[in-house]
Design an enzyme around this catalytic site. Structure first.
Site, PDB file in Angstrom:
ATOM      1  N   ASN A  95       0.838  -1.202   0.000  1.00 48.08           N
ATOM      2  CA  ASN A  95       0.000   0.000   0.000  1.00 48.08           C
ATOM      3  C   ASN A  95       0.873   1.251   0.000  1.00 48.08           C
ATOM      4  O   ASN A  95       1.864   1.337   0.721  1.00 48.08           O
ATOM      5  CB  ASN A  95      -0.929   0.000   1.209  1.00 48.08           C
ATOM      6  CG  ASN A  95      -1.992  -1.067   1.094  1.00 48.08           C
ATOM      7  OD1 ASN A  95      -2.668  -1.157   0.081  1.00 48.08           O
ATOM      8  ND2 ASN A  95      -2.129  -1.898   2.117  1.00 48.08           N
ATOM      9  N   GLU A 134      -0.055   9.337 -10.109  1.00 54.60           N
ATOM     10  CA  GLU A 134       0.021   8.098  -9.324  1.00 54.60           C
ATOM     11  C   GLU A 134       0.290   8.381  -7.850  1.00 54.60           C
ATOM     12  O   GLU A 134      -0.245   7.704  -6.963  1.00 54.60           O
ATOM     13  CB  GLU A 134       1.104   7.179  -9.899  1.00 54.60           C
ATOM     14  CG  GLU A 134       0.853   6.721 -11.319  1.00 54.60           C
ATOM     15  CD  GLU A 134      -0.497   6.047 -11.508  1.00 54.60           C
ATOM     16  OE1 GLU A 134      -0.990   5.408 -10.554  1.00 54.60           O
ATOM     17  OE2 GLU A 134      -1.068   6.170 -12.612  1.00 54.60           O
ATOM     18  N   ASP A 144       2.526   2.180  -2.616  1.00 59.87           N
ATOM     19  CA  ASP A 144       3.548   2.035  -3.650  1.00 59.87           C
ATOM     20  C   ASP A 144       3.020   2.450  -5.022  1.00 59.87           C
ATOM     21  O   ASP A 144       1.814   2.392  -5.288  1.00 59.87           O
ATOM     22  CB  ASP A 144       4.051   0.594  -3.712  1.00 59.87           C
ATOM     23  CG  ASP A 144       4.764   0.173  -2.430  1.00 59.87           C
ATOM     24  OD1 ASP A 144       4.972   1.048  -1.558  1.00 59.87           O
ATOM     25  OD2 ASP A 144       5.120  -1.011  -2.303  1.00 59.87           O
ATOM     26  N   ASP A 188       4.931   1.311 -15.907  1.00 55.16           N
ATOM     27  CA  ASP A 188       5.133   0.332 -16.975  1.00 55.16           C
ATOM     28  C   ASP A 188       6.354   0.726 -17.803  1.00 55.16           C
ATOM     29  O   ASP A 188       6.339   1.736 -18.509  1.00 55.16           O
ATOM     30  CB  ASP A 188       3.887   0.277 -17.864  1.00 55.16           C
ATOM     31  CG  ASP A 188       3.951  -0.840 -18.892  1.00 55.16           C
ATOM     32  OD1 ASP A 188       5.018  -1.469 -19.032  1.00 55.16           O
ATOM     33  OD2 ASP A 188       2.925  -1.091 -19.556  1.00 55.16           O
TER      34      ASP A 188
END
Length: 478
Positions: free
Chosen positions: A193, A220, A195, A199
């Site tokens: 959690n 993010e 984090d 990609d």
């Protein structure tokens, strides 16, 4: 494999919008698969199918298309029209969608205001210092409007672990290759959690030629702090990637600010001084003037995300939250420190700032001078002929500290706590374009800023060149 009932429902929803004959059949099938995957990933289609089938009063797919269109700010048609198809083909965040500014279910939030982060690995698309700068800038976006502060860890567990990976990358939520899902993050909490995962099949860039790392990281990290997606297309937390053309002028939307402040409250009016009594700065001709065009500095250092500019008996304390810097007597914070210091630098991993004057140096943490100081600079390994340090900077990525003395410099290994062999070297050899008379230096956003008199040079340590020359007090909006 998709179930037959779901595929039939998709056909009911889509056949009227897209005829299934001839050359269009393959394209329509692809679009249907894309829509189904999108609704499953971001609008919980499979979870709700049985409930909708039992009611038999509406198609679950049509209802989900309408829900998606409403959330994404599209015309609500319940069909896969061209505008809807265009949006669902765009790259986006991998976290599912909900309406308005939102927090995760149960409103998880951090119970503390100082958080740590660690960059576990790097993308090969960018230099390491560019990744560091993008993450640091992304965190500052949220720090500027809340009481939150962040510091970096270089080993061990941090509150927010940041990593790059491809496909299956260890969290059972695989990435999908280039395009589509760019990254995902987890709500505040222990373990995974908090984090954020990126990609590495994407082309990460510093600008908008590919996928801008700063913009995606800022989004993010909003998730890492407890925000879910926003239905406001102007918001940073809108799920679909939006490449801002003017990154230098990027600001959070009011929707983003409302969301994060609903969790943590607004930024304090001024930085917390931890109870240290503020001695008023006496007026007089000897007091330096912030916007004096000839202003120079004795030393500069960062301190827990702020920048300290030392001059004579005083220092300016610059927070990125506030345009106007604070002005204080050095003695009001650290009574035992001398005036007119020679050099200063912060070792972030040790949460320590080192201050130099003549042959002595002090270590401070926050508002406290550490026990056992001052010490002699010769305990660091300098020869007895060195009587003062002109400027110093600690490279947080390489864990090296550079000490500048006249036209030469030494390099100190922070891991081994010793000066490295092969030094001193001439400044001109390794820092071309930098005036060898250096008054002060500090690091920000992956650049070294060298100060000499009333001018400063922005230096790229990777390209080994000066990128900008500015007035020394440009940090004060002068």
């Amino acid at each position: 494999m998709k179930t037959l009932p779901t595929l039939l429902l998709l056909c009911v929803a889509l056949c009227s919008a897209y005829p299934l004959d001839g050359a269009s059949r393959d394209a329509d099938t692809t679009n249907m698969d894309l829509l189904q995957q999108y609704l499953e990933n971001y609008y919980n289609l499979e979870k709700d199918v049985k409930q909708f089938v039992k009611r038999k009063d509406s198609s679950p797919v049509v209802k989900k298309i309408q829900e998606m269109q409403k959330f994404l700010g599209l015309e609500v048609t319940g069909k896969l029209d061209s505008n809807t198809l265009e949006v669902i083909r765009k790259p986006r965040c991998g976290v599912p969608d909900v309406g308005h500014f939102s927090t995760f279910p149960g409103t998880p939030k951090w119970t503390k205001t100082h958080l740590t982060y660690r960059i576990v690995n790097y993308t090969p698309d960018l230099p390491r210092d560019a990744v560091d700068a993008a993450i640091e800038k992304a965190l500052k976006v949220w720090e500027e409007v809340t009481p939150l502060t962040f510091s970096r860890k270089y080993e061990g567990e941090a509150d927010i672990m940041i990593s790059f990976g491809v496909r299956e990358h260890g969290d059972f939520i695989p990435f999908d290759g280039p395009g589509n899902v760019l990254a995902h993050a987890y709500a505040p909490g222990p373990g995974i959690n908090g984090d954020a995962h990126f990609d590495d099949d994407e082309q990460w860039t510093k600008d908008t030629t590919g996928t801008n790392l700063f913009l995606v990281a800022a989004h993010e990290l909003g998730h890492s702090l407890g925000l879910f997606h926003s239905a406001n297309p102007e918001a940073l937390m809108y799920p679909v990637y939006n490449a801002f053309t003017d990154l230098a002028r990027f600001r959070l939307s009011q929707d983003d600010v409302d969301g994060i402040q609903s969790l943590y409250g607004p930024a304090p009016a001024s930085p917390d001084n931890s109870g240290v009594p503020m001695e008023p700065v006496p007026p007089g001709s000897g007091t330096p003037v912030m916007c004096d065009p000839d202003l120079s500095f004795d030393a500069i250092s960062t301190l827990r995300g702020e920048i300290l500019f030392f001059k004579d008996r005083y220092f300016w304390r610059k927070s990125l939250r506030i345009l106007e810097p604070e002005f204080h007597l050095i003695s009001s914070f650290w009574p035992s420190l001398p005036s007119a210091v020679d050099a200063a630098y912060e070792v972030i991993s040790r949460d320590t700032v080192f201050i130099f004057k003549g042959t002595q140096f002090w270590a401070i943490r926050g508002n406290e001078v550490q026990a056992g100081y001052p010490r002699s600079i010769h305990t660091l390994g300098f020869p007895s002929t060195i009587r003062k340090i002109d400027a110093a900077i600690s490279d947080k990525e390489r864990k090296k500290t550079y000490f500048f003395v006249e036209d030469k410099y030494w390099r100190f290994d922070e891991k081994r706590q010793s000066l490295e062999p092969g030094f001193p070297r001439h400044i001109a050899e390794d820092f071309p374009g930098i005036n060898p008379k250096i008054d002060a230096v500090f690091e920000a956003f992956g650049f070294f800023y060298f100060f000499s008199g009333s001018s400063q040079s922005e230096f790229d340590p990777n390209a080994k060149k000066v990128t900008h020359v500015l007035k020394s007090n440009s940090w004060f909006q002068c």
